[in-house]
Enzyme design. Sequence first.
Site, PDB file in Angstrom:
ATOM      1  N   HIS A   1      24.742 -23.477 -69.262  1.00  0.00           N
ATOM      2  CA  HIS A   1      24.440 -24.097 -70.208  1.00  0.00           C
ATOM      3  C   HIS A   1      23.720 -22.964 -71.435  1.00  0.00           C
ATOM      4  CE1 HIS A   1      21.655 -25.930 -73.112  1.00  0.00           C
ATOM      5  NE2 HIS A   1      20.640 -25.154 -72.938  1.00  0.00           N
TER       6      HIS A   1
ATOM      7  N   ARG B   1      27.194 -20.426 -77.919  1.00  0.00           N
ATOM      8  CA  ARG B   1      28.084 -21.401 -77.192  1.00  0.00           C
ATOM      9  C   ARG B   1      29.438 -21.077 -77.208  1.00  0.00           C
ATOM     10  NH1 ARG B   1      25.453 -26.420 -76.434  1.00  0.00           N
ATOM     11  NH2 ARG B   1      26.630 -27.490 -77.532  1.00  0.00           N
TER      12      ARG B   1
ATOM     13  N   THR C   1      32.423 -29.233 -73.543  1.00  0.00           N
ATOM     14  CA  THR C   1      31.504 -29.264 -72.422  1.00  0.00           C
ATOM     15  C   THR C   1      32.534 -29.811 -71.357  1.00  0.00           C
ATOM     16  OG1 THR C   1      29.894 -30.588 -74.319  1.00  0.00           O
ATOM     17  CG2 THR C   1      30.043 -30.992 -71.757  1.00  0.00           C
TER      18      THR C   1
ATOM     19  N   ARG D   1      33.798 -21.989 -69.479  1.00  0.00           N
ATOM     20  CA  ARG D   1      33.801 -23.672 -69.443  1.00  0.00           C
ATOM     21  C   ARG D   1      35.578 -23.764 -68.441  1.00  0.00           C
ATOM     22  NH1 ARG D   1      29.957 -26.886 -72.274  1.00  0.00           N
ATOM     23  NH2 ARG D   1      27.819 -26.819 -71.122  1.00  0.00           N
TER      24      ARG D   1
ATOM     25  N   ASN E   1      30.038 -28.323 -65.125  1.00  0.00           N
ATOM     26  CA  ASN E   1      30.546 -27.124 -66.453  1.00  0.00           C
ATOM     27  C   ASN E   1      29.996 -25.535 -66.209  1.00  0.00           C
ATOM     28  OD1 ASN E   1      28.523 -27.750 -67.192  1.00  0.00           O
ATOM     29  ND2 ASN E   1      29.293 -28.849 -69.210  1.00  0.00           N
TER      30      ASN E   1
ATOM     31  N   TYR F   1      16.976 -32.337 -70.892  1.00  0.00           N
ATOM     32  CA  TYR F   1      17.678 -32.852 -71.803  1.00  0.00           C
ATOM     33  C   TYR F   1      17.007 -34.248 -72.445  1.00  0.00           C
ATOM     34  CZ  TYR F   1      21.511 -29.958 -69.332  1.00  0.00           C
ATOM     35  OH  TYR F   1      23.212 -28.904 -68.587  1.00  0.00           O
TER      36      TYR F   1
ATOM     37  N   LYS G   1      23.911 -23.215 -63.766  1.00  0.00           N
ATOM     38  CA  LYS G   1      23.461 -24.212 -63.034  1.00  0.00           C
ATOM     39  C   LYS G   1      24.261 -24.334 -62.076  1.00  0.00           C
ATOM     40  CE  LYS G   1      25.147 -27.324 -67.478  1.00  0.00           C
ATOM     41  NZ  LYS G   1      25.503 -28.309 -67.939  1.00  0.00           N
TER      42      LYS G   1
ATOM     43  N   GLU H   1      13.070 -23.905 -74.543  1.00  0.00           N
ATOM     44  CA  GLU H   1      14.506 -23.493 -72.822  1.00  0.00           C
ATOM     45  C   GLU H   1      12.873 -22.389 -73.124  1.00  0.00           C
ATOM     46  OE1 GLU H   1      17.699 -26.172 -74.109  1.00  0.00           O
ATOM     47  OE2 GLU H   1      17.906 -24.139 -74.173  1.00  0.00           O
TER      48      GLU H   1
HETATM   49  P1  TYD Z   1      25.565 -31.739 -73.760  1.00  0.00           P
HETATM   50  O1  TYD Z   1      24.052 -31.421 -73.918  1.00  0.00           O
HETATM   51  O2  TYD Z   1      25.849 -33.155 -74.481  1.00  0.00           O
HETATM   52  O3  TYD Z   1      26.525 -30.525 -73.939  1.00  0.00           O
HETATM   53  P2  TYD Z   1      26.357 -28.977 -73.786  1.00  0.00           P
HETATM   54  O4  TYD Z   1      25.704 -28.811 -72.154  1.00  0.00           O
HETATM   55  O5  TYD Z   1      28.062 -28.466 -74.097  1.00  0.00           O
HETATM   56  O6  TYD Z   1      25.611 -28.258 -74.463  1.00  0.00           O
HETATM   57  O7  TYD Z   1      25.702 -32.193 -72.103  1.00  0.00           O
HETATM   58  C1  TYD Z   1      24.438 -32.071 -71.483  1.00  0.00           C
HETATM   59  C2  TYD Z   1      25.348 -31.611 -69.862  1.00  0.00           C
HETATM   60  O8  TYD Z   1      25.669 -33.251 -69.495  1.00  0.00           O
HETATM   61  C3  TYD Z   1      26.614 -30.854 -70.134  1.00  0.00           C
HETATM   62  O9  TYD Z   1      27.206 -29.422 -69.959  1.00  0.00           O
HETATM   63  C4  TYD Z   1      27.193 -31.871 -68.925  1.00  0.00           C
HETATM   64  C5  TYD Z   1      26.700 -33.520 -68.714  1.00  0.00           C
HETATM   65  N1  TYD Z   1      27.474 -34.095 -69.096  1.00  0.00           N
HETATM   66  C6  TYD Z   1      28.118 -35.282 -68.289  1.00  0.00           C
HETATM   67  O10 TYD Z   1      28.168 -34.904 -67.063  1.00  0.00           O
HETATM   68  N2  TYD Z   1      29.035 -36.079 -68.610  1.00  0.00           N
HETATM   69  C7  TYD Z   1      29.349 -36.485 -69.813  1.00  0.00           C
HETATM   70  O11 TYD Z   1      30.088 -37.049 -70.536  1.00  0.00           O
HETATM   71  C8  TYD Z   1      28.482 -35.269 -70.940  1.00  0.00           C
HETATM   72  C9  TYD Z   1      28.077 -35.935 -71.984  1.00  0.00           C
HETATM   73  C10 TYD Z   1      27.318 -34.755 -70.397  1.00  0.00           C
END
Ligand code: TYD
Length: 153
Positions: free
Chosen positions: A122, A92, A98, A109, A119, A56, A16, A133
Amino acid sequence: MAIYKQATETTFVLIKPDGVRRGLVGEVLARFERRGFVVRRASCVQMTSGDVAEHYPHLAAEPFFPEIVGFMTSGPVVALVLEAPNAVAAARQIVGATDPMKAEPGSIRADLATSVRFNVVHAADSESTARREIAHFFPGARDEENDVSDERS
Ligand code: TYD
């Protein structure tokens, strides 16, 4: 001594804008490579808000979605196709939960992220998501290049 061959799989990983800005591209790639991943494709790109919406879709209705769009379009990202045995699940695990406070110590992370939003990385959450993707970020790639069926020892 028997030599076992393990089937490989491909997955999609994205570094990111915070990861690129903070100079963590090499660090993130090294963590995957040390775990046995091979880089199949890599591309440094600037995402548009349309790209973020497509990436997303499950978050589009969230109140924080505009902030995610702002962050994900704030600078270049590095899109990666990575290959390894059990690539989707292994990536993962390497990336971690997350929320960095809930991520396993030793995961990217837990070690490098500064917040839930910022974070660093992805990773696709399923094989079908990985295919979608990869097709989005590498539209020129042929299916057989994205969907690895050969074996390596
Ligand atoms: P998500 O797909 O739920 O998690 P992951 O990346 O672990 O698969 O969310 C996508 C991204 O959205 C996540 O990496 C960071 C952002 N995000 C926020 O900024 N706030 C939040 O409350 C959540 C759930 C995600």
